[in-house]
Scaffold this active site. Structure first.
Site, PDB file in Angstrom:
ATOM      1  N   GLU A   1       6.841 -30.135  47.099  1.00 20.18           N
ATOM      2  CA  GLU A   1       7.298 -28.959  47.625  1.00 20.18           C
ATOM      3  C   GLU A   1       8.594 -29.255  46.608  1.00 20.18           C
ATOM      4  OE1 GLU A   1       8.871 -29.811  51.246  1.00 20.18           O
ATOM      5  OE2 GLU A   1       6.874 -29.084  51.840  1.00 20.18           O
TER       6      GLU A   1
ATOM      7  N   HIS B   1       6.585  -2.123  37.279  1.00 19.21           N
ATOM      8  CA  HIS B   1       5.581  -1.524  37.463  1.00 19.21           C
ATOM      9  C   HIS B   1       5.312  -0.267  38.424  1.00 19.21           C
ATOM     10  CE1 HIS B   1       0.887  -0.350  36.400  1.00 19.21           C
ATOM     11  NE2 HIS B   1       1.180  -0.375  37.389  1.00 19.21           N
TER      12      HIS B   1
ATOM     13  N   GLN C   1       0.404  -5.231  43.032  1.00 23.80           N
ATOM     14  CA  GLN C   1      -0.158  -5.547  44.316  1.00 23.80           C
ATOM     15  C   GLN C   1       0.808  -4.957  45.048  1.00 23.80           C
ATOM     16  OE1 GLN C   1      -3.225  -6.754  44.418  1.00 23.80           O
ATOM     17  NE2 GLN C   1      -3.390  -6.405  46.665  1.00 23.80           N
TER      18      GLN C   1
ATOM     19  N   LYS D   1      -6.896   4.711  30.830  1.00 23.46           N
ATOM     20  CA  LYS D   1      -8.006   3.602  31.383  1.00 23.46           C
ATOM     21  C   LYS D   1      -8.590   3.211  32.709  1.00 23.46           C
ATOM     22  CE  LYS D   1      -4.570   0.343  32.240  1.00 23.46           C
ATOM     23  NZ  LYS D   1      -3.673  -1.073  32.366  1.00 23.46           N
TER      24      LYS D   1
HETATM   25  C1  R5P Z   1      -1.042  -1.806  34.731  1.00 25.40           C
HETATM   26  O1  R5P Z   1      -1.617  -0.115  34.862  1.00 25.40           O
HETATM   27  C2  R5P Z   1      -0.234  -2.344  33.660  1.00 25.40           C
HETATM   28  O2  R5P Z   1       0.888  -1.296  33.545  1.00 25.40           O
HETATM   29  C3  R5P Z   1      -0.420  -2.921  32.741  1.00 25.40           C
HETATM   30  O3  R5P Z   1      -0.904  -1.895  31.762  1.00 25.40           O
HETATM   31  C4  R5P Z   1      -1.258  -3.571  32.338  1.00 25.40           C
HETATM   32  O4  R5P Z   1      -0.886  -4.321  33.514  1.00 25.40           O
HETATM   33  C5  R5P Z   1      -1.542  -4.809  30.811  1.00 25.40           C
HETATM   34  O5  R5P Z   1      -2.332  -5.331  31.616  1.00 25.40           O
HETATM   35  P1  R5P Z   1      -3.858  -6.565  30.400  1.00 25.40           P
HETATM   36  O6  R5P Z   1      -2.900  -7.052  29.938  1.00 25.40           O
HETATM   37  O7  R5P Z   1      -4.472  -7.820  32.017  1.00 25.40           O
HETATM   38  O8  R5P Z   1      -4.494  -5.834  30.441  1.00 25.40           O
END
Ligand code: R5P
Length: 284
Positions: free
Chosen positions: A37, A124, A92, A186
């Site tokens: 802890e 985010h 999240q 992406k």
């Molecule tokens: C997610 O949409 C964020 O904008 C970043 O693109 C993401 O967290 C990047 O994560 P990683 O470096 O693991 O691909």
């Protein structure tokens, strides 16, 4: 009067903020009991206003923040302002599958219980601010990301690896003062497996700055770099607000052949060249 108290992972930024605001910095102690802890404390805190600065980069950092908020209140603070330079669990922000938590809401509720006001840097999704009570203030640090870029970029393109970060790329371009902007698409298959679909922007022989809010595993960036290299790009610079750079991200990106990686001090890493302290100070 105000005194700043820092979490273990935010000591450089807390000190920069103390200098920026010309206020004192309390000694903080971070200890661990034999059972694992934590015990974070601010033994010499004695003021009526506290600014607790702690990026919640780990579950331990979350506990430490809750303890420091409680410690300063116990020591007599009437007002506790919490600065979350990086909000852990912020991605999240929905229950993505049945039975999953909205982790961002859970941590925001816990942090709110010890804070009169919360500020966070480039979350985010800005909507996570509403999980705090009262609503947290989002500070946009993207404009500062142009600071370390070389001033001789060749016909630059400021690119985001997905549509969600295009505004960030535009902000960096505007701060740099020159260049085109574009974005890739992406698709994320898993925590480390992402698929990048390029746009038809012509990058041959041009310098590209890829800008995102977070670099975590580096998968998004390394896939983007690979696509750019297939198209004969000049130099590639990576920049982000939160250089989480988990696991082997730095090696992965270095092997991908990037010129440099830049980030801010919301997360303290060797590449945290940009300080968000002036941006935070404007709101404190
Ligand atoms: C997610 O949409 C964020 O904008 C970043 O693109 C993401 O967290 C990047 O994560 P990683 O470096 O693991 O691909």
């Amino acid at each position: 009067m105000t005194t700043i108290v820092s979490g273990a992972d935010s000591q450089t930024l807390a000190a920069a903020l103390a200098r920026e605001l010309d206020v004192s910095l309390a000694t903080a102690e971070y200890n661990r009991f034999p059972d694992g802890e934590l015990l974070a404390a601010a033994p010499d805190f004695d003021d009526d206003r506290a600014i607790v600065v702690a990026s919640t980069v780990s579950s331990d950092a979350h506990i430490e923040l809750l303890q420091l908020q409680d410690a300063v209140r116990e020591a007599g603070a009437d007002e506790v302002v919490t600065v979350l330079p990086y909000m852990g669990y912020g991605r999240q922000d929905k229950a993505f599958e049945a039975g999953h938590p909205i982790s961002a809401r859970a941590v925001a509720r816990a942090i709110s219980t010890g804070a009169d006001r919360v500020l966070t840097v480039t979350p985010h999704e800005e909507a996570v601010c509403e999980f705090f009570e009262p609503t947290a203030t989002a500070i946009d640090a993207a404009g500062r990301l142009a600071e370390p870029l070389p001033d001789d970029l060749e016909d630059p393109v400021f690119l985001s690896p997905d549509a969600g970060a295009i505004e960030l790329a535009e902000t960096v371009r505007d701060a740099y003062g020159d260049g085109e902007t574009d974005y890739f698409e992406k698709k994320r298959h898993s925590g480390t497996d992402v698929e990048i679909t390029p746009s038809d922007v012509d990058v041959a022989g041009r310098d590209v700055v890829v800008a995102d809010d977070i670099i975590a595993t580096g998968s998004t960036m390394s896939e983007s770099v690979s696509v750019l290299q297939d198209r004969g790009v000049g130099r590639v610079f990576l920049t982000c607000v939160h250089p989480l750079l988990a696991d082997n991200a730095v090696t992965k990106l270095s092997r991908a052949g990037v010129e440099a990686i830049y980030g801010t001090d919301t997360i303290e890493r060797p590449m945290s060249d940009v300080s968000v302290a002036p941006s935070l100070a404007e709101h404190l």
